[in-house]
Design a protein around this motif. Structure first.
Motif, PDB file in Angstrom:
ATOM      1  N   ILE A 122      -0.850  49.012  60.819  1.00 11.38           N
ATOM      2  CA  ILE A 122      -1.489  48.259  60.814  1.00 11.38           C
ATOM      3  C   ILE A 122      -1.845  48.304  58.462  1.00 11.38           C
ATOM      4  O   ILE A 122      -0.816  47.554  57.781  1.00 11.38           O
ATOM      5  N   ARG A 123      -2.652  49.117  59.211  1.00  7.29           N
ATOM      6  CA  ARG A 123      -3.567  49.772  58.084  1.00  7.29           C
ATOM      7  C   ARG A 123      -2.026  50.432  56.926  1.00  7.29           C
ATOM      8  O   ARG A 123      -2.401  50.446  55.638  1.00  7.29           O
ATOM      9  N   ASP A 124      -1.670  51.111  57.520  1.00  8.38           N
ATOM     10  CA  ASP A 124      -0.778  51.513  56.955  1.00  8.38           C
ATOM     11  C   ASP A 124       0.218  50.931  55.742  1.00  8.38           C
ATOM     12  O   ASP A 124       0.707  50.814  54.866  1.00  8.38           O
ATOM     13  N   CYS A 125       0.523  49.829  57.402  1.00 12.82           N
ATOM     14  CA  CYS A 125       1.649  49.070  55.960  1.00 12.82           C
ATOM     15  C   CYS A 125       1.673  47.679  54.764  1.00 12.82           C
ATOM     16  O   CYS A 125       1.720  47.740  54.379  1.00 12.82           O
ATOM     17  N   LEU A 126      -0.400  47.860  55.210  1.00 12.55           N
ATOM     18  CA  LEU A 126      -0.755  46.618  54.446  1.00 12.55           C
ATOM     19  C   LEU A 126      -1.144  48.336  52.921  1.00 12.55           C
ATOM     20  O   LEU A 126      -0.533  47.288  51.971  1.00 12.55           O
ATOM     21  N   THR A 127      -1.267  48.789  52.882  1.00 10.90           N
ATOM     22  CA  THR A 127      -1.492  49.626  52.161  1.00 10.90           C
ATOM     23  C   THR A 127      -0.310  49.887  51.383  1.00 10.90           C
ATOM     24  O   THR A 127       0.119  50.189  50.123  1.00 10.90           O
ATOM     25  N   GLY A 128       0.851  50.230  51.864  1.00 16.19           N
ATOM     26  CA  GLY A 128       2.195  50.321  51.767  1.00 16.19           C
ATOM     27  C   GLY A 128       2.315  49.895  50.470  1.00 16.19           C
ATOM     28  O   GLY A 128       3.863  49.792  49.920  1.00 16.19           O
ATOM     29  N   VAL A 129       2.061  48.479  51.655  1.00 17.83           N
ATOM     30  CA  VAL A 129       2.778  46.791  50.569  1.00 17.83           C
ATOM     31  C   VAL A 129       2.128  46.869  49.571  1.00 17.83           C
ATOM     32  O   VAL A 129       2.204  45.569  48.338  1.00 17.83           O
ATOM     33  N   GLY A 130       1.160  47.490  49.723  1.00 18.72           N
ATOM     34  CA  GLY A 130      -0.175  47.389  48.000  1.00 18.72           C
ATOM     35  C   GLY A 130      -1.032  45.941  48.195  1.00 18.72           C
ATOM     36  O   GLY A 130      -1.594  45.127  47.312  1.00 18.72           O
ATOM     37  N   PHE A 131      -1.399  45.520  49.554  1.00 23.24           N
ATOM     38  CA  PHE A 131      -1.725  44.128  50.050  1.00 23.24           C
ATOM     39  C   PHE A 131      -3.180  44.711  50.358  1.00 23.24           C
ATOM     40  O   PHE A 131      -3.712  45.760  51.412  1.00 23.24           O
ATOM     41  N   PRO A 132      -4.087  44.392  49.527  1.00 18.68           N
ATOM     42  CA  PRO A 132      -5.634  44.869  49.302  1.00 18.68           C
ATOM     43  C   PRO A 132      -5.864  44.845  51.340  1.00 18.68           C
ATOM     44  O   PRO A 132      -6.745  43.618  52.170  1.00 18.68           O
ATOM     45  N   LEU A 133      -7.354  46.058  51.712  1.00 19.10           N
ATOM     46  CA  LEU A 133      -7.465  45.727  53.053  1.00 19.10           C
ATOM     47  C   LEU A 133      -8.934  45.390  52.768  1.00 19.10           C
ATOM     48  O   LEU A 133      -8.668  44.200  54.315  1.00 19.10           O
ATOM     49  N   GLU A 134      -9.316  44.782  52.352  1.00 20.85           N
ATOM     50  CA  GLU A 134     -10.830  43.858  52.081  1.00 20.85           C
ATOM     51  C   GLU A 134      -9.886  42.390  51.704  1.00 20.85           C
ATOM     52  O   GLU A 134     -10.709  41.390  52.731  1.00 20.85           O
ATOM     53  N   LEU A 153       8.856  36.156  55.844  1.00 13.63           N
ATOM     54  CA  LEU A 153       9.924  36.215  54.276  1.00 13.63           C
ATOM     55  C   LEU A 153       9.393  37.332  53.443  1.00 13.63           C
ATOM     56  O   LEU A 153       9.803  37.689  52.370  1.00 13.63           O
ATOM     57  N   ALA A 154       8.134  36.501  53.318  1.00 13.00           N
ATOM     58  CA  ALA A 154       7.299  36.960  52.602  1.00 13.00           C
ATOM     59  C   ALA A 154       6.393  38.373  52.382  1.00 13.00           C
ATOM     60  O   ALA A 154       6.485  38.949  51.780  1.00 13.00           O
ATOM     61  N   ALA A 155       6.506  38.686  53.889  1.00 12.59           N
ATOM     62  CA  ALA A 155       6.069  39.744  53.957  1.00 12.59           C
ATOM     63  C   ALA A 155       7.562  40.851  53.520  1.00 12.59           C
ATOM     64  O   ALA A 155       7.707  41.977  53.088  1.00 12.59           O
ATOM     65  N   ALA A 156       8.727  40.710  54.750  1.00 15.36           N
ATOM     66  CA  ALA A 156       9.352  41.428  53.496  1.00 15.36           C
ATOM     67  C   ALA A 156       9.964  41.309  52.547  1.00 15.36           C
ATOM     68  O   ALA A 156      10.246  42.528  51.881  1.00 15.36           O
ATOM     69  N   ALA A 157       9.803  40.251  51.318  1.00 18.82           N
ATOM     70  CA  ALA A 157      10.583  40.782  50.296  1.00 18.82           C
ATOM     71  C   ALA A 157       8.911  41.267  49.598  1.00 18.82           C
ATOM     72  O   ALA A 157       8.932  42.488  49.095  1.00 18.82           O
ATOM     73  N   ALA A 158       7.727  41.237  49.948  1.00 16.47           N
ATOM     74  CA  ALA A 158       6.605  42.668  49.532  1.00 16.47           C
ATOM     75  C   ALA A 158       6.971  44.012  50.378  1.00 16.47           C
ATOM     76  O   ALA A 158       7.246  44.645  49.055  1.00 16.47           O
ATOM     77  N   HIS A 159       7.614  43.875  51.028  1.00 11.18           N
ATOM     78  CA  HIS A 159       8.353  45.322  51.918  1.00 11.18           C
ATOM     79  C   HIS A 159       9.136  45.937  50.835  1.00 11.18           C
ATOM     80  O   HIS A 159       9.175  46.806  50.029  1.00 11.18           O
ATOM     81  N   VAL A 160      10.208  44.727  50.271  1.00 10.95           N
ATOM     82  CA  VAL A 160      11.208  45.582  49.598  1.00 10.95           C
ATOM     83  C   VAL A 160      10.601  46.078  48.015  1.00 10.95           C
ATOM     84  O   VAL A 160      11.382  46.718  47.541  1.00 10.95           O
ATOM     85  N   ARG A 161      10.038  44.499  47.804  1.00 11.03           N
ATOM     86  CA  ARG A 161       9.141  44.492  46.451  1.00 11.03           C
ATOM     87  C   ARG A 161       8.757  46.354  46.228  1.00 11.03           C
ATOM     88  O   ARG A 161       8.651  47.024  45.069  1.00 11.03           O
ATOM     89  N   GLY A 215      10.387  51.339  56.101  1.00 13.20           N
ATOM     90  CA  GLY A 215      10.478  52.880  56.734  1.00 13.20           C
ATOM     91  C   GLY A 215      10.744  52.058  58.473  1.00 13.20           C
ATOM     92  O   GLY A 215      10.979  50.271  58.480  1.00 13.20           O
ATOM     93  N   VAL A 216      10.035  52.351  58.983  1.00 18.41           N
ATOM     94  CA  VAL A 216      10.487  52.078  61.028  1.00 18.41           C
ATOM     95  C   VAL A 216       9.125  50.917  60.817  1.00 18.41           C
ATOM     96  O   VAL A 216       9.734  49.758  61.148  1.00 18.41           O
ATOM     97  N   THR A 217       8.530  50.359  59.984  1.00 14.07           N
ATOM     98  CA  THR A 217       7.442  49.404  60.801  1.00 14.07           C
ATOM     99  C   THR A 217       8.131  48.293  59.558  1.00 14.07           C
ATOM    100  O   THR A 217       7.900  47.100  60.167  1.00 14.07           O
ATOM    101  N   PHE A 218       8.240  48.013  58.315  1.00 13.12           N
ATOM    102  CA  PHE A 218       9.362  47.000  57.619  1.00 13.12           C
ATOM    103  C   PHE A 218      10.384  47.355  59.128  1.00 13.12           C
ATOM    104  O   PHE A 218      10.862  45.627  59.581  1.00 13.12           O
ATOM    105  N   TRP A 219      11.395  47.422  59.509  1.00  8.67           N
ATOM    106  CA  TRP A 219      13.158  47.461  60.518  1.00  8.67           C
ATOM    107  C   TRP A 219      12.276  46.435  61.570  1.00  8.67           C
ATOM    108  O   TRP A 219      12.855  45.747  62.086  1.00  8.67           O
ATOM    109  N   VAL A 220      11.430  47.766  62.157  1.00  9.35           N
ATOM    110  CA  VAL A 220      10.675  47.257  63.699  1.00  9.35           C
ATOM    111  C   VAL A 220       9.576  45.320  63.794  1.00  9.35           C
ATOM    112  O   VAL A 220       9.851  44.520  63.719  1.00  9.35           O
TER     113      VAL A 220
END
Length: 119
Positions: free
Chosen positions: A32-44, A82-90, A95-100
């Motif tokens: 989950i941390r990797d996913c958040l940082t991967g899309v640029g979402f601040p962990l805090e 949908l917003a999460a998917a857009a953040a991933h694509v942007r 990777g796998v976390t996006f698809w699964v």
């Protein structure tokens, strides 16, 4: 107008998944941390996602008895993913976390809306 869900079990399953996701996000595991940082979402700001998921869970459960609430909550969950998917694509973090996780939850949420409220 939308009534209460029929069948109700898909809504209950979605609520359980979201609750588990919210609880896991309180102290997020590495994926989950990797996913958040991967899309640029601040962990805090992760607490905001926990509350969004908890409110969605509550809306799904209230919607078992109150007409329209469950459909609105399910639509909100779809909008969230949908917003999460857009953040991933942007962020090109597809990777796998996006698809699964991301698209998997989006598909489940859409299926719940169709099965419990539309059909």
């Amino acid at each position: 107008m939308f009534s209460t869900p029929d069948p109700a079990w898909p809504v209950i399953v979605l609520a359980a998944i979201l609750l588990a996701d919210a609880l896991a996000s309180v102290r997020p595991p590495a994926f989950i941390r990797d996913c958040l940082t991967g899309v640029g979402f601040p962990l805090e700001w992760g607490w905001a996602l926990v509350w969004i998921k908890l409110v969605a869970t509550a809306g799904l459960l209230v919607g078992l008895w109150e007409p329209g609430v469950g459909a609105a909550a399910t639509a909100g969950v779809i909008a969230y993913f949908l917003a999460a998917a857009a953040a991933h694509v942007r962020a090109r973090f597809v990777g796998v976390t996006f698809w699964v996780n991301c698209l998997g939850m989006l598909a489940i949420s859409i299926a719940v809306l169709v099965v419990s409220f539309v059909v």
